[in-house]
Design a protein around this motif. Structure first.
Motif, PDB file in Angstrom:
ATOM      1  N   GLN A  35      35.351  36.106  35.311  1.00 35.32           N
ATOM      2  CA  GLN A  35      34.310  35.895  36.326  1.00 35.32           C
ATOM      3  C   GLN A  35      32.951  35.692  35.665  1.00 35.32           C
ATOM      4  OE1 GLN A  35      34.063  38.171  39.985  1.00 35.32           O
ATOM      5  NE2 GLN A  35      36.057  39.069  39.489  1.00 35.32           N
ATOM      6  N   THR A  37      44.562  35.695  38.805  1.00 37.38           N
ATOM      7  CA  THR A  37      45.625  36.614  38.378  1.00 37.38           C
ATOM      8  C   THR A  37      46.986  36.097  38.827  1.00 37.38           C
ATOM      9  OG1 THR A  37      44.121  38.496  38.414  1.00 37.38           O
ATOM     10  CG2 THR A  37      46.473  38.996  38.610  1.00 37.38           C
ATOM     11  N   THR A  38      47.027  35.533  40.008  1.00 36.31           N
ATOM     12  CA  THR A  38      48.284  34.954  40.506  1.00 36.31           C
ATOM     13  C   THR A  38      48.786  33.876  39.553  1.00 36.31           C
ATOM     14  OG1 THR A  38      47.588  35.416  42.771  1.00 36.31           O
ATOM     15  CG2 THR A  38      49.322  33.764  42.478  1.00 36.31           C
ATOM     16  N   GLU A  84      40.429  38.887  32.769  1.00 36.81           N
ATOM     17  CA  GLU A  84      39.116  39.535  32.913  1.00 36.81           C
ATOM     18  C   GLU A  84      38.905  40.684  31.929  1.00 36.81           C
ATOM     19  OE1 GLU A  84      37.261  39.698  36.617  1.00 36.81           O
ATOM     20  OE2 GLU A  84      38.777  38.510  37.661  1.00 36.81           O
ATOM     21  N   GLU A  91      45.005  42.659  34.064  1.00 37.23           N
ATOM     22  CA  GLU A  91      43.745  43.193  34.552  1.00 37.23           C
ATOM     23  C   GLU A  91      43.716  44.723  34.501  1.00 37.23           C
ATOM     24  OE1 GLU A  91      41.461  41.175  38.390  1.00 37.23           O
ATOM     25  OE2 GLU A  91      43.614  41.416  38.412  1.00 37.23           O
ATOM     26  N   PRO A 120      35.763  32.821  41.369  1.00 34.54           N
ATOM     27  CA  PRO A 120      35.348  34.069  42.014  1.00 34.54           C
ATOM     28  C   PRO A 120      36.533  34.966  42.379  1.00 34.54           C
ATOM     29  CG  PRO A 120      35.296  32.279  43.597  1.00 34.54           C
ATOM     30  CD  PRO A 120      35.662  31.663  42.266  1.00 34.54           C
ATOM     31  N   ASN A 121      36.223  36.144  42.892  1.00 38.92           N
ATOM     32  CA  ASN A 121      37.215  37.089  43.418  1.00 38.92           C
ATOM     33  C   ASN A 121      38.167  36.377  44.368  1.00 38.92           C
ATOM     34  OD1 ASN A 121      34.856  39.690  43.700  1.00 38.92           O
ATOM     35  ND2 ASN A 121      36.697  39.772  42.504  1.00 38.92           N
ATOM     36  N   ALA A 180      40.244  34.017  43.945  1.00 38.34           N
ATOM     37  CA  ALA A 180      40.492  32.579  43.782  1.00 38.34           C
ATOM     38  C   ALA A 180      41.950  32.290  43.450  1.00 38.34           C
ATOM     39  CB  ALA A 180      39.596  32.013  42.674  1.00 38.34           C
ATOM     40  N   GLY A 181      42.629  33.269  42.855  1.00 39.44           N
ATOM     41  CA  GLY A 181      44.034  33.067  42.483  1.00 39.44           C
ATOM     42  C   GLY A 181      44.261  33.110  40.974  1.00 39.44           C
TER      43      GLY A 181
HETATM   44  N1  LIG Z   1      50.613  41.155  46.110  1.00 38.91           N
HETATM   45  C1  LIG Z   1      49.887  40.420  46.969  1.00 38.91           C
HETATM   46  N2  LIG Z   1      50.277  40.274  48.250  1.00 38.91           N
HETATM   47  C2  LIG Z   1      49.581  39.516  49.120  1.00 38.91           C
HETATM   48  N3  LIG Z   1      48.442  38.870  48.814  1.00 38.91           N
HETATM   49  C3  LIG Z   1      47.993  38.982  47.558  1.00 38.91           C
HETATM   50  C4  LIG Z   1      48.694  39.759  46.558  1.00 38.91           C
HETATM   51  N4  LIG Z   1      48.008  39.685  45.404  1.00 38.91           N
HETATM   52  C5  LIG Z   1      46.935  38.902  45.653  1.00 38.91           C
HETATM   53  N5  LIG Z   1      46.924  38.483  46.932  1.00 38.91           N
HETATM   54  C6  LIG Z   1      45.936  37.570  47.543  1.00 38.91           C
HETATM   55  O1  LIG Z   1      45.988  36.342  46.841  1.00 38.91           O
HETATM   56  C7  LIG Z   1      44.691  35.813  46.653  1.00 38.91           C
HETATM   57  C8  LIG Z   1      44.428  35.581  45.164  1.00 38.91           C
HETATM   58  O2  LIG Z   1      44.441  36.828  44.493  1.00 38.91           O
HETATM   59  P1  LIG Z   1      44.300  36.957  42.919  1.00 38.91           P
HETATM   60  O3  LIG Z   1      44.457  38.387  42.596  1.00 38.91           O
HETATM   61  O4  LIG Z   1      45.211  36.001  42.252  1.00 38.91           O
HETATM   62  O5  LIG Z   1      42.793  36.476  42.698  1.00 38.91           O
HETATM   63  P2  LIG Z   1      41.842  36.623  41.425  1.00 38.91           P
HETATM   64  O6  LIG Z   1      41.215  35.288  41.243  1.00 38.91           O
HETATM   65  O7  LIG Z   1      42.594  37.186  40.292  1.00 38.91           O
HETATM   66  O8  LIG Z   1      40.743  37.648  41.947  1.00 38.91           O
HETATM   67  P3  LIG Z   1      39.923  38.774  41.110  1.00 38.91           P
HETATM   68  O9  LIG Z   1      38.814  38.055  40.414  1.00 38.91           O
HETATM   69  O10 LIG Z   1      39.422  39.673  42.187  1.00 38.91           O
HETATM   70  O11 LIG Z   1      40.867  39.447  40.166  1.00 38.91           O
HETATM   71  C9  LIG Z   1      43.741  36.794  47.316  1.00 38.91           C
HETATM   72  O12 LIG Z   1      43.470  36.310  48.602  1.00 38.91           O
HETATM   73  C10 LIG Z   1      44.527  38.066  47.372  1.00 38.91           C
HETATM   74  O13 LIG Z   1      44.138  38.861  48.464  1.00 38.91           O
END
Ligand SMILES: Nc1ncnc2c1ncn2[C@@H]1O[C@H](COP(=O)(O)OP(=O)(O)OP(=O)(O)O)[C@@H](O)[C@H]1O
Ligand SMILES: [Mg+2]
Length: 234
Positions: free
Chosen positions: A192, A44-45, A161, A86, A38-39, A41-42
């Motif tokens: 997602q 993109t990180t 995504e 993304e 989900p949104n 989750a991490g």
């Molecule tokens: N540059 C940043 N600084 C601080 N927190 C961040 C940063 N980028 C992401 N986060 C936080 O890290 C967590 C994971 O974010 P990430 O973007 O990796 O999730 P995601 O799975 O890709 O979500 P989505 O499906 O919305 O793209 C979230 O809680 C987000 O708020």
């Protein structure tokens, strides 16, 4: 040797820990490996860490035989790992063709060949080759972003995504394209759209709150309780 090997990965943004003791692999014989969740989750990180854009707090991250913490992000591209972000990061006031050229900076000598291959895969891009990228529809922009990624002749193409914000029909088309690409290139697909992504993946990982909840073959995950209860309602 695996194409990607991640072991015990922890990543923080400042004091905020986002990935927790995460391990995963992309094997030599995988065509599509998906990371669903989900949104927030991490996902993109994780991709940014694989690309060398983010530095992990701890853990081992090997991409195409290299420790990503010890080489430059551009070297990771040179080695054959290409990440379509993304945001797509197109150059809106450059033409479609010029955007493709930007993708081929590591492979200038085969630009024409690769461009023609991309045009064959996405005929609409050939029709619009002289138009500015900003004039393309969302679906066309996604195709251009994927096409630009292919211009670098990746061994592994990571897509963040790719179906995001696309109408269902266009999303379908993107998934078909991913299947086609995966004949030649290993695709790491972040999505997602859990059912679609798992449907075409050899293997997948369900990421929740920065941790791998479940992993297995696409089919195993589709049939798992975690996925069925959390993501496949209706
Ligand atoms: N540059 C940043 N600084 C601080 N927190 C961040 C940063 N980028 C992401 N986060 C936080 O890290 C967590 C994971 O974010 P990430 O973007 O990796 O999730 P995601 O799975 O890709 O979500 P989505 O499906 O919305 O793209 C979230 O809680 C987000 O708020
Ligand atoms: Mg994301």
């Amino acid at each position: 040797m695996n194409l990607i090997d991640v072991d015990g990965l922890n990543v923080h943004y400042g004091d905020l820990q986002v990935l927790w003791d995460l391990s995963l692999e992309v094997r030599d014989d995988d065509s599509v490996v998906t990371i669903v969740g989900p949104n927030g989750a991490g996902k993109t990180t994780l991709l940014k860490t694989l690309s060398g854009i983010l530095t992990p707090t701890s853990g081992r991250v090997e991409v195409l035989g290299a420790d990503v913490t010890s080489i430059a992000a551009s070297d990771i591209v040179d080695r054959g790992f290409v990440h379509v972000s993304e945001e797509r990061n197109l150059f809106g006031d450059l033409s479609v063709e010029a955007n493709l050229r930007m993708g081929s900076y590591t492979k200038r000598e085969t630009f024409e060949e690769n461009r023609d291959m991309v045009f064959e895969m996405f005929p609409v891009l050939e029709d619009r080759r002289d138009k500015n990228a900003s004039t393309l529809s969302g679906g066309e922009q996604q195709m251009l972003a994927i096409g630009r990624g292919l211009m670098a002749e990746p061994e592994v193409l990571a897509l963040d995504e790719p179906s995001n914000a696309l109408a269902p029909q266009l999303a379908e088309q993107v998934f078909r394209t991913i299947e086609e690409i995966s004949d030649d290139v290993t695709v790491v697909l972040v999505e997602q759209h859990v059912d679609k992504a798992l449907g075409l993946a050899d293997r997948g990982y369900l990421l929740e709150n920065g941790r791998i909840e479940t992993e297995g073959t696409g089919r195993e995950l589709l049939e798992s309780e975690a996925v069925r209860e959390g993501y496949l309602r209706g």
